[in-house]
Write an enzyme that holds these catalytic residues in place. Structure first.
Site, PDB file in Angstrom:
ATOM      1  N   ASP A  52       0.835  -1.205   0.000  1.00  0.00           N
ATOM      2  CA  ASP A  52       0.000   0.000   0.000  1.00  0.00           C
ATOM      3  C   ASP A  52       0.869   1.254   0.000  1.00  0.00           C
ATOM      4  OD1 ASP A  52      -2.135  -1.670   0.074  1.00  0.00           O
ATOM      5  OD2 ASP A  52      -2.687  -1.262   2.162  1.00  0.00           O
ATOM      6  N   TYR A  73       2.158   1.937  -3.464  1.00  0.00           N
ATOM      7  CA  TYR A  73       1.067   2.438  -4.308  1.00  0.00           C
ATOM      8  C   TYR A  73       0.786   3.907  -3.983  1.00  0.00           C
ATOM      9  CZ  TYR A  73      -3.605   2.932  -6.342  1.00  0.00           C
ATOM     10  OH  TYR A  73      -4.683   3.366  -7.063  1.00  0.00           O
ATOM     11  N   ASP A  74       0.714   4.222  -2.687  1.00  0.00           N
ATOM     12  CA  ASP A  74       0.442   5.605  -2.274  1.00  0.00           C
ATOM     13  C   ASP A  74       1.536   6.551  -2.767  1.00  0.00           C
ATOM     14  OD1 ASP A  74      -1.844   4.779  -1.025  1.00  0.00           O
ATOM     15  OD2 ASP A  74      -0.939   4.649   0.970  1.00  0.00           O
ATOM     16  N   SER A 125     -36.219  -5.008 -14.810  1.00  0.00           N
ATOM     17  CA  SER A 125     -36.149  -5.812 -13.590  1.00  0.00           C
ATOM     18  C   SER A 125     -36.331  -7.278 -13.967  1.00  0.00           C
ATOM     19  CB  SER A 125     -37.233  -5.373 -12.613  1.00  0.00           C
ATOM     20  OG  SER A 125     -38.505  -5.478 -13.220  1.00  0.00           O
ATOM     21  N   LEU A 126     -36.052  -8.171 -13.038  1.00  0.00           N
ATOM     22  CA  LEU A 126     -36.139  -9.601 -13.310  1.00  0.00           C
ATOM     23  C   LEU A 126     -37.380 -10.206 -12.672  1.00  0.00           C
ATOM     24  CD1 LEU A 126     -32.434 -10.737 -12.724  1.00  0.00           C
ATOM     25  CD2 LEU A 126     -33.562 -10.245 -14.882  1.00  0.00           C
ATOM     26  N   GLU A 183     -25.394 -16.679 -11.840  1.00  0.00           N
ATOM     27  CA  GLU A 183     -24.641 -15.658 -11.121  1.00  0.00           C
ATOM     28  C   GLU A 183     -25.303 -15.386  -9.776  1.00  0.00           C
ATOM     29  OE1 GLU A 183     -23.914 -12.173 -13.803  1.00  0.00           O
ATOM     30  OE2 GLU A 183     -25.068 -13.405 -15.204  1.00  0.00           O
ATOM     31  N   LYS A 213     -26.942 -13.232  -6.945  1.00  0.00           N
ATOM     32  CA  LYS A 213     -27.726 -11.993  -6.963  1.00  0.00           C
ATOM     33  C   LYS A 213     -27.305 -11.143  -5.771  1.00  0.00           C
ATOM     34  CE  LYS A 213     -32.434 -10.262  -7.485  1.00  0.00           C
ATOM     35  NZ  LYS A 213     -32.384  -9.271  -6.398  1.00  0.00           N
ATOM     36  N   ASP A 241     -27.023  -8.183  -3.165  1.00  0.00           N
ATOM     37  CA  ASP A 241     -28.011  -7.290  -2.565  1.00  0.00           C
ATOM     38  C   ASP A 241     -27.408  -5.889  -2.477  1.00  0.00           C
ATOM     39  OD1 ASP A 241     -30.442  -6.648  -1.512  1.00  0.00           O
ATOM     40  OD2 ASP A 241     -29.992  -7.317   0.513  1.00  0.00           O
ATOM     41  N   ARG A 280     -30.398   3.017 -11.597  1.00  0.00           N
ATOM     42  CA  ARG A 280     -31.346   2.324 -12.464  1.00  0.00           C
ATOM     43  C   ARG A 280     -32.584   3.181 -12.719  1.00  0.00           C
ATOM     44  NH1 ARG A 280     -35.935  -0.591 -12.070  1.00  0.00           N
ATOM     45  NH2 ARG A 280     -36.259  -2.217 -13.616  1.00  0.00           N
ATOM     46  N   GLU A 327     -23.795  -3.970  -9.919  1.00  0.00           N
ATOM     47  CA  GLU A 327     -24.369  -3.781  -8.586  1.00  0.00           C
ATOM     48  C   GLU A 327     -23.311  -3.181  -7.674  1.00  0.00           C
ATOM     49  OE1 GLU A 327     -28.204  -4.664  -6.737  1.00  0.00           O
ATOM     50  OE2 GLU A 327     -27.452  -4.973  -8.759  1.00  0.00           O
ATOM     51  N   TYR A 331     -22.377  -7.148 -14.113  1.00  0.00           N
ATOM     52  CA  TYR A 331     -23.060  -8.402 -14.429  1.00  0.00           C
ATOM     53  C   TYR A 331     -23.625  -8.446 -15.848  1.00  0.00           C
ATOM     54  CZ  TYR A 331     -27.121  -5.581 -13.008  1.00  0.00           C
ATOM     55  OH  TYR A 331     -28.062  -4.581 -12.879  1.00  0.00           O
ATOM     56  N   LYS A 385     -29.533 -16.859 -16.477  1.00  0.00           N
ATOM     57  CA  LYS A 385     -29.729 -16.200 -17.770  1.00  0.00           C
ATOM     58  C   LYS A 385     -29.476 -17.192 -18.900  1.00  0.00           C
ATOM     59  CE  LYS A 385     -27.911 -11.840 -15.915  1.00  0.00           C
ATOM     60  NZ  LYS A 385     -26.799 -10.863 -15.978  1.00  0.00           N
ATOM     61  N   LYS A 423     -35.007 -16.716  -5.901  1.00  0.00           N
ATOM     62  CA  LYS A 423     -34.819 -16.109  -4.582  1.00  0.00           C
ATOM     63  C   LYS A 423     -34.643 -17.192  -3.525  1.00  0.00           C
ATOM     64  CE  LYS A 423     -35.020 -12.224  -4.242  1.00  0.00           C
ATOM     65  NZ  LYS A 423     -36.068 -11.210  -4.138  1.00  0.00           N
ATOM     66  N   CYS A 472     -57.231   6.558  18.988  1.00  0.00           N
ATOM     67  CA  CYS A 472     -55.938   6.697  18.323  1.00  0.00           C
ATOM     68  C   CYS A 472     -54.835   6.958  19.351  1.00  0.00           C
ATOM     69  CB  CYS A 472     -55.987   7.846  17.313  1.00  0.00           C
ATOM     70  SG  CYS A 472     -54.399   8.204  16.532  1.00  0.00           S
ATOM     71  N   CYS A 520     -53.591  10.864  18.554  1.00  0.00           N
ATOM     72  CA  CYS A 520     -54.426  12.060  18.740  1.00  0.00           C
ATOM     73  C   CYS A 520     -55.636  11.828  19.634  1.00  0.00           C
ATOM     74  CB  CYS A 520     -54.896  12.593  17.390  1.00  0.00           C
ATOM     75  SG  CYS A 520     -56.099  11.523  16.546  1.00  0.00           S
ATOM     76  N   CYS A 533     -58.066   5.539  12.419  1.00  0.00           N
ATOM     77  CA  CYS A 533     -58.262   6.721  13.246  1.00  0.00           C
ATOM     78  C   CYS A 533     -59.166   7.684  12.499  1.00  0.00           C
ATOM     79  CB  CYS A 533     -56.908   7.377  13.538  1.00  0.00           C
ATOM     80  SG  CYS A 533     -57.007   9.079  14.137  1.00  0.00           S
ATOM     81  N   CYS A 582     -54.937  14.658  13.286  1.00  0.00           N
ATOM     82  CA  CYS A 582     -54.048  13.610  13.804  1.00  0.00           C
ATOM     83  C   CYS A 582     -52.634  13.853  13.293  1.00  0.00           C
ATOM     84  CB  CYS A 582     -54.534  12.231  13.356  1.00  0.00           C
ATOM     85  SG  CYS A 582     -53.464  10.875  13.923  1.00  0.00           S
TER      86      CYS A 582
END
Length: 679
Positions: free
Chosen positions: A44, A47-48, A93-94, A124, A126, A128, A147, A184, A236, A300, A324, A418, A421, A436, A442
């Site tokens: 490091d 590199y620095d 989206s999938l 692959e 997925k 998060d 996205r 991602e 991806y 895919k 999932k 409630c 309120c 309520c 409220c």
């Protein structure tokens, strides 16, 4: 000054240029080894030292600074807002598969679409995180975006530049003219724990999960704040591209690796679905060992020709599916059951839990939905319960461990008044939700209504969140949405922790929101049963919101797609004098709603359009708005009533159906010529 063995003077700028070029090549090489390959060759410190030398040379010779230089990763000034940018091709989206049977059903549909040709699969993990789009022009990183809605996202280029695993220049001597890399952005589990620990010590709100933390870091106004978060990225897939011809997704992954884009090494090419299922089971078993959060496996079809043959629906490609993983579960104790109040007055019981880790996230609360759900599951205060994150997102109580009861548990009852309120709580006949009756009196309903009104899908008042809204309410600056348009910068400066710049940003965002669409304003009002789609239908048919105020229940019900329940709710809303007054006050405050609907005698009145495929140089949403302004309607499905099908690249099965039905098909150029004659 001595650099790389060369004594530099102002007359030796050519030597400096050569050394700068050499340093950038060397730094890029070592950065790729460290951040992408995870195989550093130097320390490091070494590199620095290279980076410091480059910084010194660029400071002395500013004409040598270029956007793709490592020193420019954090250099852009803070931005007050993010502009929108169009993606070269949609980021769809999938579709999800939650069981192996659903995965097999997807495979049968794929094989049917390919007339039983044997596809090749790519599996692959997925991740998060937050999906982004990186655009490179002649190999140089030009812009990056979230996205967004799939066709347009927020331009977050300066923030993405700060991520070390995002190359500012692609490797290779002959980069494509233009290419989009999709990926991602994520935080590792270790980094997420550290950030939440720091926030806890500072008394700040904790992030719910690594995905939220990553998304929040990407949308920081100051890129330096983003740079302080150890974000990483896996690419991806590819989007729009010029000068890059590849046979399939597997080859695209290899090309991205060679170009210096970081891809996940945990990928597999399979020839059979059984191999896919075996890999899914293996990854599900080891998900807890991974250094980052995953919630499934993306499968895919690799061959691009097969992908084109399968096409896409309006929202997702038919050639890919996200399997999932089953929700992770844990056992904890219910310390209390509180009652939250929503913007429509709905009372929701929420279990306050002893903190427990579920799927990599510390869970402290779980929804119990409504009174009937509490009774059905027999959840009591003090119970030991099994909880899970539904879809790995929303915590919920699965069951009660009755055998662990010791007699000290207490039953919960829906309050008759409630908790915020004190107004009476009522439950309509045939409804599962208690509400309520306090309405505008409220505080809980008022703050939730304001948050909804300011939301992105509504009036889109950026930067106006719960904290500043609550302060404005407490200071009696506002009592409802219309009051927002009379708040001044000077009044905001009197609030706690509101500086001059942030106050100006809020005032500007409120002013900008005045120019809006009728559909957005209708949705922003928060009418029961009226989501964004119904608001669009109403706006398209009424044109001016003032007409909706005086429309009869029968007229509202006559709008195609609006049933009697929704019509009754809309009519009842505008029959209320307070609601009518709110709309008038908004209009008097300068809110200028525009309708996407054309006049009844517009040149395309009575015509119906369907758009499919990728339209060259034109976003489908923009094309749809243009025909709506001319009086036409837009549908997602092709029928005998369809007047025109506008077909771009990769149109899919919709085009075949349109031809069978005899629908007039327009290519993009023909559509644009039609628009020129009509507008």
């Amino acid at each position: 000054m001595t650099a790389g063995g060369i004594t530099l003077t102002r007359g030796r700028s050519q030597d400096a240029a050569r050394r700068v070029a050499g340093l950038r090549t060397e730094i890029e090489h070592h950065s790729h080894r460290y951040h992408v390959l995870d195989a550093p060759e130097i320390s490091d410190e070494a590199y620095d030292a290279l980076v410091r030398e480059l910084q010194e040379l660029e400071a002395r010779y500013p004409e040598l600074v270029t956007p793709e230089s490592t020193t420019q990763r954090v250099g852009a000034p803070p931005s007050a807002a993010f502009s929108e940018v169009a993606h070269g091709s949609p980021m769809l989206s999938l579709a999800n598969a939650f069981t192996i049977d659903e995965l097999r059903a997807w495979d049968r549909r794929v094989r049917g679409g390919l007339e039983d040709q044997a596809p090749s699969y790519v599996c692959e993990l997925k991740i998060d995180g937050a999906a982004v789009n990186l655009a490179y022009e002649d190999g140089v990183f030009a812009r990056g975006a979230t996205r967004g809605d799939g066709t347009r996202g927020e331009d977050i280029t300066p923030n993405l530049r700060t991520i070390k695993s995002v190359p500012l220049r692609l490797r290779g001597s002959r980069p494509p003219r233009r290419v989009e890399a999709r990926g991602e952005v994520y935080l590792s589990k270790k980094a997420f724990e550290r950030i939440n620990g720091e926030r806890a010590r500072a008394g700040a709100t904790l992030y719910a999960n690594p995905r939220n933390a990553a998304a929040g870091a990407l949308r920081q106004i100051d890129p330096a704040v983003t740079a302080s978060r150890p974000l990483q990225m896996f690419c991806y897939g590819l989007g729009a591209r010029e000068g890059l011809d590849l046979p399939g997704h597997w080859e695209a992954l290899a090309w991205m690796r060679d170009a210096g884009l970081r891809t996940n090494p945990d990928v597999l090419r399979c020839d059979t679905l059984e191999d896919v299922i075996a890999w899914i089971e293996k990854q599900s078993a080891r998900r807890g060992e991974l250094p980052y959060e995953v919630d499934g496996v993306v499968v895919k079809i690799s061959d691009y020709a097969h992908q084109r043959a399968l096409g896409s629906t309006a929202s997702s490609p038919r050639w890919a599916v996200a399997y999932k993983f089953p929700a992770e579960q844990a056992v904890t104790r219910v310390g209390n059951i509180r009652t939250d109040v929503g913007r429509t007055g709905a009372l929701t019981p929420v279990a306050e839990l002893e903190p427990v880790r579920v799927g990599g996230v510390i869970v402290r609360n779980a929804t119990l939905h409504n009174e009937d759900e509490v009774r059905r599951k027999d959840v009591r205060i003090g119970d030991s319960v099994v909880i899970q994150r539904a879809g790995d997102v929303i915590p919920e109580v699965v069951s009660v461990l009755v055998d662990r009861r010791d007699g000290g548990e207490r039953e919960w009852r829906m309050p008759t008044r409630c908790p915020i309120c004190g107004s009476p709580v009522v439950r309509g006949e045939g409804e599962s939700v208690a509400r309520c009756t306090g309405g505008a009196s409220c505080p809980a309903q008022v703050i939730q209504q304001l948050l909804h009104f300011c939301g992105r899908a509504a009036m889109n008042i950026d930067g106006v969140g719960p904290s500043i809204l609550q302060q404005m309410l407490d200071a009696d600056l506002i009592r409802g949405p219309a009051d927002l348009y009379h708040v001044t910068k000077e009044q905001l400066l009197g609030l706690e922790r509101v500086a001059e710049k942030s106050a100006q940003n809020v005032v500007d965002a409120i002013e900008h929101s005045k120019d809006t669409m009728t559909a957005r304003l209708i949705y922003a009002l928060g009418i029961r049963h009226v989501g964004a789609t119904i608001a669009e239908l109403l706006a398209r048919n009424v044109g001016d919101i003032r007409r909706l105020l005086d429309a009869s229940e029968e007229e509202i019900a006559a709008v195609e797609g609006v049933g009697p329940v929704i019509a009754s709710s809309v009519y009842a809303y505008f029959a209320d004098a307070a609601h009518r007054d709110l709309v008038r006050r908004l209009l008097d405050s300068g809110v200028r709603p525009r309708s996407a609907r054309g006049t009844s005698d517009g040149p395309l009145a009575g015509k119906s359009f369907v758009f499919t495929g990728t339209l060259a140089g034109l976003q489908r949403r923009e094309a749809a708005e243009r025909v709506k302004r001319l009086g036409a309607s837009v549908s997602e499905t092709v029928s005998a009533k369809t007047s025109y099908m506008v077909a771009g690249e990769d149109p899919g099965a919709k085009l075949d159906k349109a031809k069978k039905l005899g629908v007039t098909v327009l290519e993009t150029e023909a559509f644009l010529r039609l628009m020129e004659t009509m507008e």
